[in-house]
Design a protein around this motif. Structure first.
Motif, PDB file in Angstrom:
ATOM      1  N   THR A   1       0.837  -1.205   0.000  1.00 46.92           N
ATOM      2  CA  THR A   1       0.000   0.000   0.000  1.00 46.92           C
ATOM      3  C   THR A   1       0.870   1.253   0.000  1.00 46.92           C
ATOM      4  OG1 THR A   1      -1.661  -1.231   1.290  1.00 46.92           O
ATOM      5  CG2 THR A   1      -1.914   1.153   1.154  1.00 46.92           C
ATOM      6  N   SER A   2       1.939   1.232   0.785  1.00 47.13           N
ATOM      7  CA  SER A   2       2.831   2.399   0.833  1.00 47.13           C
ATOM      8  C   SER A   2       3.515   2.630  -0.512  1.00 47.13           C
ATOM      9  CB  SER A   2       3.884   2.211   1.931  1.00 47.13           C
ATOM     10  OG  SER A   2       4.898   1.303   1.539  1.00 47.13           O
ATOM     11  N   PHE A   3       3.756   1.558  -1.273  1.00 46.89           N
ATOM     12  CA  PHE A   3       4.370   1.716  -2.583  1.00 46.89           C
ATOM     13  C   PHE A   3       3.483   2.564  -3.500  1.00 46.89           C
ATOM     14  CE2 PHE A   3       6.666  -2.630  -2.143  1.00 46.89           C
ATOM     15  CZ  PHE A   3       7.593  -2.049  -1.312  1.00 46.89           C
ATOM     16  N   PHE A   4       2.181   2.292  -3.472  1.00 47.57           N
ATOM     17  CA  PHE A   4       1.270   3.075  -4.303  1.00 47.57           C
ATOM     18  C   PHE A   4       1.275   4.542  -3.897  1.00 47.57           C
ATOM     19  CE2 PHE A   4      -0.576  -1.217  -4.722  1.00 47.57           C
ATOM     20  CZ  PHE A   4      -0.610  -1.314  -6.106  1.00 47.57           C
ATOM     21  N   VAL A   5       1.304   4.777  -2.579  1.00 48.27           N
ATOM     22  CA  VAL A   5       1.344   6.159  -2.093  1.00 48.27           C
ATOM     23  C   VAL A   5       2.590   6.862  -2.615  1.00 48.27           C
ATOM     24  CG1 VAL A   5       1.510   7.627  -0.038  1.00 48.27           C
ATOM     25  CG2 VAL A   5      -0.036   5.659  -0.039  1.00 48.27           C
ATOM     26  N   LEU A   6       3.743   6.175  -2.567  1.00 45.80           N
ATOM     27  CA  LEU A   6       4.985   6.814  -2.997  1.00 45.80           C
ATOM     28  C   LEU A   6       5.007   7.040  -4.505  1.00 45.80           C
ATOM     29  CD1 LEU A   6       7.653   7.841  -1.805  1.00 45.80           C
ATOM     30  CD2 LEU A   6       8.681   5.697  -2.545  1.00 45.80           C
TER      31      LEU A   6
ATOM     32  N   PRO B   1      -8.164  11.493  -3.825  1.00 42.56           N
ATOM     33  CA  PRO B   1      -9.094  10.584  -4.518  1.00 42.56           C
ATOM     34  C   PRO B   1      -8.592  10.142  -5.889  1.00 42.56           C
ATOM     35  CG  PRO B   1     -10.332  12.324  -3.430  1.00 42.56           C
ATOM     36  CD  PRO B   1      -8.883  12.679  -3.278  1.00 42.56           C
ATOM     37  N   VAL B   2      -8.005  11.080  -6.653  1.00 35.48           N
ATOM     38  CA  VAL B   2      -7.478  10.716  -7.967  1.00 35.48           C
ATOM     39  C   VAL B   2      -6.313   9.737  -7.824  1.00 35.48           C
ATOM     40  CG1 VAL B   2      -6.370  11.581 -10.060  1.00 35.48           C
ATOM     41  CG2 VAL B   2      -8.250  12.867  -9.019  1.00 35.48           C
ATOM     42  N   ALA B   3      -5.440   9.977  -6.845  1.00 31.34           N
ATOM     43  CA  ALA B   3      -4.301   9.082  -6.617  1.00 31.34           C
ATOM     44  C   ALA B   3      -4.772   7.685  -6.203  1.00 31.34           C
ATOM     45  CB  ALA B   3      -3.379   9.664  -5.556  1.00 31.34           C
ATOM     46  N   VAL B   4      -5.769   7.609  -5.355  1.00 28.31           N
ATOM     47  CA  VAL B   4      -6.290   6.311  -4.915  1.00 28.31           C
ATOM     48  C   VAL B   4      -6.924   5.572  -6.085  1.00 28.31           C
ATOM     49  CG1 VAL B   4      -8.035   5.188  -3.473  1.00 28.31           C
ATOM     50  CG2 VAL B   4      -6.582   6.989  -2.505  1.00 28.31           C
ATOM     51  N   ALA B   5      -7.649   6.293  -6.942  1.00 26.69           N
ATOM     52  CA  ALA B   5      -8.256   5.660  -8.119  1.00 26.69           C
ATOM     53  C   ALA B   5      -7.175   5.124  -9.059  1.00 26.69           C
ATOM     54  CB  ALA B   5      -9.147   6.663  -8.848  1.00 26.69           C
ATOM     55  N   ALA B   6      -6.127   5.934  -9.286  1.00 24.33           N
ATOM     56  CA  ALA B   6      -5.033   5.497 -10.155  1.00 24.33           C
ATOM     57  C   ALA B   6      -4.276   4.325  -9.529  1.00 24.33           C
ATOM     58  CB  ALA B   6      -4.090   6.665 -10.421  1.00 24.33           C
ATOM     59  N   SER B   7      -4.097   4.367  -8.209  1.00 24.34           N
ATOM     60  CA  SER B   7      -3.441   3.264  -7.507  1.00 24.34           C
ATOM     61  C   SER B   7      -4.227   1.968  -7.670  1.00 24.34           C
ATOM     62  CB  SER B   7      -3.293   3.599  -6.022  1.00 24.34           C
ATOM     63  OG  SER B   7      -2.434   4.695  -5.824  1.00 24.34           O
ATOM     64  N   SER B   8      -5.533   2.065  -7.584  1.00 22.40           N
ATOM     65  CA  SER B   8      -6.385   0.884  -7.725  1.00 22.40           C
ATOM     66  C   SER B   8      -6.255   0.285  -9.120  1.00 22.40           C
ATOM     67  CB  SER B   8      -7.842   1.254  -7.440  1.00 22.40           C
ATOM     68  OG  SER B   8      -7.991   1.770  -6.130  1.00 22.40           O
ATOM     69  N   LEU B   9      -6.214   1.146 -10.131  1.00 20.43           N
ATOM     70  CA  LEU B   9      -6.039   0.660 -11.503  1.00 20.43           C
ATOM     71  C   LEU B   9      -4.700  -0.048 -11.658  1.00 20.43           C
ATOM     72  CD1 LEU B   9      -6.993   0.523 -14.445  1.00 20.43           C
ATOM     73  CD2 LEU B   9      -5.956   2.777 -14.792  1.00 20.43           C
ATOM     74  N   LEU B  10      -3.646   0.540 -11.105  1.00 21.04           N
ATOM     75  CA  LEU B  10      -2.326  -0.077 -11.177  1.00 21.04           C
ATOM     76  C   LEU B  10      -2.282  -1.391 -10.414  1.00 21.04           C
ATOM     77  CD1 LEU B  10       0.657  -0.017 -11.933  1.00 21.04           C
ATOM     78  CD2 LEU B  10       1.061   1.462  -9.947  1.00 21.04           C
ATOM     79  N   LEU B  11      -2.920  -1.431  -9.251  1.00 20.70           N
ATOM     80  CA  LEU B  11      -2.951  -2.651  -8.446  1.00 20.70           C
ATOM     81  C   LEU B  11      -3.492  -3.826  -9.241  1.00 20.70           C
ATOM     82  CD1 LEU B  11      -2.973  -4.305  -5.776  1.00 20.70           C
ATOM     83  CD2 LEU B  11      -5.225  -3.297  -5.325  1.00 20.70           C
ATOM     84  N   TRP B  12      -4.605  -3.633  -9.901  1.00 18.47           N
ATOM     85  CA  TRP B  12      -5.226  -4.765 -10.597  1.00 18.47           C
ATOM     86  C   TRP B  12      -4.542  -5.074 -11.918  1.00 18.47           C
ATOM     87  CZ3 TRP B  12      -7.464  -7.643  -7.390  1.00 18.47           C
ATOM     88  CH2 TRP B  12      -8.065  -7.103  -6.257  1.00 18.47           C
ATOM     89  N   THR B  13      -3.786  -4.114 -12.459  1.00 12.32           N
ATOM     90  CA  THR B  13      -2.944  -4.411 -13.626  1.00 12.32           C
ATOM     91  C   THR B  13      -1.806  -5.351 -13.222  1.00 12.32           C
ATOM     92  OG1 THR B  13      -3.443  -2.256 -14.620  1.00 12.32           O
ATOM     93  CG2 THR B  13      -1.493  -3.414 -15.427  1.00 12.32           C
ATOM     94  N   VAL B  14      -1.159  -5.041 -12.098  1.00 11.83           N
ATOM     95  CA  VAL B  14      -0.108  -5.919 -11.578  1.00 11.83           C
ATOM     96  C   VAL B  14      -0.685  -7.289 -11.236  1.00 11.83           C
ATOM     97  CG1 VAL B  14       1.520  -6.260  -9.668  1.00 11.83           C
ATOM     98  CG2 VAL B  14       1.289  -4.007 -10.721  1.00 11.83           C
TER      99      VAL B  14
END
Length: 473
Positions: free
Chosen positions: A103-108, A126-139
């Motif tokens: 989770t901290s990786f996405f924040v950084l 909110p935009v960062a969390v949405a983008a993080s979620s997209l990246l999470l499920w891509t990985v």
């Protein structure tokens, strides 16, 4: 995928260790250390943490060689030495620490992108969390394609991300000023004395070394068992040298107060002070590549911990199921699902990178201590050391030092982090009970029930403290 293609050699195992350790932490290290310590305390702290973690590396090396039957990673040592519930708790704590770290990786990542796109802020908008979620499920989808594919990508990323770090070290060495380093050598009054400064920086040093056990987690996939220990020690020594140079050279470029005030990834802004804007751009790009590589390694580790624990009945059986590519898919879904929950929580409590990593580091202390304590137990009994008394007492000394270091870290981390860690251990009992029922066993022995009761009481007290605002999640 044939099993032979899943075997990992020394280079791949070392890349997993380095890739797990050299991730988010090194790029935020100048600020993370300076906010707690001056140059003198930093020098002492790196010596202590280097020795302590080297002893832990030796423990993992000895356990890999002396107990090759325990091939499911770090939690297996706790279970073999101290029973089912302690073993489960070690696996659970290590897994939760890994999830927090991810989770901290996405924040950084998005904090770094916030340098160019303010909408991402500090990585928790909110935009960062949405983008993080997209990246999470891509990985997630990438890892589902196969462990070997992901391991190869991790090895390539490990090489690529070391290049900007090497350039930073070269330029920081050329820009290093002894007068800046000596000024405030013993820290400012606000930081406290040397002892207080050491305590303040200890959890940061634990965080940047998390991943030292990466080869042990994958020991059952190693082409040669001896490579597990070698990869652990080689990876540790190289990474320790990098970390010390990054933090100390930065203290010769900017003052402690200036470093402490930098945003993360702070390495970028140290290089910006040396060469200008292009330096920040380069390091932020490098940090994103690095964190993506570390993210991949830790997504693999999260799933592997649950999968391995399910394989011997410590976790419920559904977590041991693999897809057609031999990837522990259910374990991967559960891991990334919890990461998603933590990402959404950022919207409500504005969690920062530093707060996440300190809690992750605190959660990792119990698994590290239990592995070291098992090393003490194994060497003391001598069952696995027939005919090798010198090696037995050498390993005993390393395990005692490693155990002592882990206990001191609990003290250095402070009561707040300890209580929050206990709170996160309690929910795992549901999976433990399910696994026990599936095996037809009684959930707790008498002493395990007493232990869980004590943990539950502390957790309730912690919740009350959080509710009253005395503790902050």
């Amino acid at each position: 995928m044939p099993a032979s293609q899943q075997r990992l050699g020394l280079a791949a195992l070392t890349a997993l260790v380095v890739g797990s350790m050299v991730g988010a932490g090194i790029f935020s290290l100048p600020q993370n250390i300076a906010r707690s310590a001056g140059p003198a305390a930093a020098l002492i702290g790196w010596a202590i943490s280097g020795l302590g973690m080297l002893m832990l590396a030796f423990v993992f090396q000895a356990l890999a060689n002396r107990r090759p039957d325990l091939d499911t990673g770090i939690y297996a040592y706790a279970r073999a030495g101290f029973g089912d519930y302690i073993g489960f708790s070690s696996a659970w704590g290590y897994w939760v620490a890994s999830v927090l770290g991810n989770t901290s990786f996405f924040v950084l990542i998005f904090s770094g992108l916030g340098h160019f796109f303010p909408v991402f802020g500090d990585g928790n908008t909110p935009v960062a969390v949405a983008a993080s979620s997209l990246l999470l499920w891509t990985v997630h989808l990438l890892v589902l394609r196969g462990l070997q594919t992901a391991a190869i990508i991790n090895a390539l990323v490990t090489v690529a991300k070391l290049l900007p770090i090497a350039l930073f070290l070269l330029l920081a060495a050329l820009a290093f000023r002894a007068d800046v380093f000596r000024a405030g050598f013993f820290g400012t009054p606000a930081l406290g004395d040397i002892g207080q400064q050491l305590r303040g920086m200890m959890l940061v040093t634990v965080w940047v070394f998390i991943g030292i056990e990466g080869a042990s987690v994958y020991s059952r996939r190693a082409a040669r068992r001896a490579d597990v220990g070698r990869a652990t020690v080689i990876g540790f020594v190289g990474v320790w040298a990098l970390l010390v140079l990054v933090s100390l050279l930065s203290m010769g470029v900017l003052s402690q107060a200036e470093l402490a005030a930098l945003p993360n990834p702070s390495m970028a802004y140290v290089l910006q002070a040396i060469v200008g804007e292009w330096g920040a751009t380069l390091i932020i790009a490098g940090s994103i590549i690095s964190v993506l590589g570390a993210l991949l390694a830790w997504v693999l580790l999260c799933a592997e911990v649950l999968y391995a624990a399910a394989g011997d009945g410590t976790m419920p059986a559904f977590l041991a199921r693999e897809n057609a590519r031999k990837v522990p898919a259910n374990a991967l879904w559960l891991s990334n699902g919890l990461i998603q929950v933590f990402l959404l929580m950022l919207l409500f409590n504005s969690g920062t990178y530093t707060s996440l990593v300190l809690l992750a580091a605190s959660m990792s202390l119990a698994p590290y201590f239990l592995s070291s304590a098992f090393g003490v137990q194994l060497a003391w009994r001598g069952d696995a050391y027939a005919g090798t008394p010198a090696a037995r007492w050498r390993d005993f000394a390393a395990a005692v030092l490693s155990s002592t270091y882990a206990l001191w870290l609990v003290y250095a981390g402070g009561l707040d982090h300890l209580l929050l860690s206990v709170l996160l251990y309690v929910p795992g009992v549901a999976l433990f009970a399910l696994a026990k029922r599936q095996r037809g066993d009684v959930v707790f022995t008498r002493w395990e029930a007493l232990l869980f009761g004590a943990i539950a009481l502390v957790a309730v007290a912690t919740l009350v403290a959080v509710w009253r605002g005395a503790l902050v999640l």
